[in-house]
Scaffold this active site. Sequence first.
Site, short mmCIF file in Angstrom:
data_model
loop_
_atom_site.label_atom_id
_atom_site.label_comp_id
_atom_site.label_asym_id
_atom_site.label_seq_id
_atom_site.Cartn_x
_atom_site.Cartn_y
_atom_site.Cartn_z
N GLY A 49 1.10 -1.12 -0.04
CA GLY A 49 0.09 0.09 0.24
C GLY A 49 0.90 1.11 -0.20
O GLY A 49 1.74 1.50 -0.66
N ASP A 95 -12.60 -1.12 12.30
CA ASP A 95 -13.94 -0.36 12.71
C ASP A 95 -15.08 -1.09 13.25
O ASP A 95 -15.82 -2.33 13.29
CB ASP A 95 -14.49 -0.54 11.43
CG ASP A 95 -13.63 0.69 10.90
OD1 ASP A 95 -12.15 0.82 11.44
OD2 ASP A 95 -12.96 0.86 9.52
N TYR A 126 -9.85 4.30 16.23
CA TYR A 126 -8.41 4.65 14.74
C TYR A 126 -8.29 5.94 14.76
O TYR A 126 -7.61 6.98 14.37
CB TYR A 126 -8.86 3.95 13.46
CG TYR A 126 -8.68 4.50 12.35
CD1 TYR A 126 -7.02 3.34 11.96
CD2 TYR A 126 -8.08 5.30 11.08
CE1 TYR A 126 -6.46 4.11 11.03
CE2 TYR A 126 -7.87 6.33 10.20
CZ TYR A 126 -7.24 5.16 9.78
OH TYR A 126 -5.69 5.12 8.92
N ASN A 173 4.45 4.02 9.32
CA ASN A 173 3.00 3.61 8.78
C ASN A 173 2.40 3.08 9.18
O ASN A 173 0.90 3.01 8.79
CB ASN A 173 4.23 3.96 6.99
CG ASN A 173 2.85 3.27 6.06
OD1 ASN A 173 1.56 4.38 5.72
ND2 ASN A 173 2.53 2.14 5.73
N GLY A 201 -6.03 11.39 2.38
CA GLY A 201 -7.12 11.53 2.94
C GLY A 201 -7.86 9.92 1.97
O GLY A 201 -6.78 8.81 1.96
#
Length: 240
Positions: A13, A88, A147, A82, A178
Amino acid sequence: MSRIALVTGGSRGIGAAISVALKAAGHTVAANYAGNDEAAEKFTAETGIKTYKWNVADYEASKAGIAQVEADLGPVDIVVANAGITRDAPFHKMTPEQWHQVIDTNLTGVFNTVHPVWPGMRDRKFGRVVVISSINGQKGQFAQVNYAATKAGDLGIVKSLAQEGARAGITANAVCPGYIATEMVMAVPEKVRDSIIAQIPAGRLGEPEEIARCVAFLVSEDAGFINGSTISANGAQFFV
């Protein structure tokens, strides 16, 4: 000038893009990863960047892993924190385990990554610390209390490290991406992805390489007077 750089979560990523960008800038890069051996091996084969496996949530594992990086490559002058995870859930359904897993990786993991290299940076009178935070650490996000808390906390770490490190030639800055076209984001249903893009004035997702270029600048000699700052790379979705 070529430096030794460590990127946590650096084989996939955004982290992979950062690792590649730093290598292209002339640095020797070590990419940390937590669990996906196959992806790490493929990344090394494709890029020539060495990968090192440890869990950033574990201080002793981080300390030992960084010691191995320095034994192999030399003292780490650039560290990019990172590595991050999500667990969630709406707050009323969030479990203590979900809370602690995210805190341990995304917040304590930054301490575990930076703390072992900090004394060497102070001794050598040079260091570059970049923490990858998030737009959701700036504005909050439904079902991401854990988070968002970690990513907001990461900004506090950066601002404090900047004040402590400035006289020793160390800078600490943050990048708040973003919504970026990573494998994880591209895997969500198209309708969900379209609803995300609809909220971005730029009309598109960001690219991992765009975040990597922010990092490459912040760790460069040219960015020596930028300290304690946050770059928001979000296509004008949110302003601080």
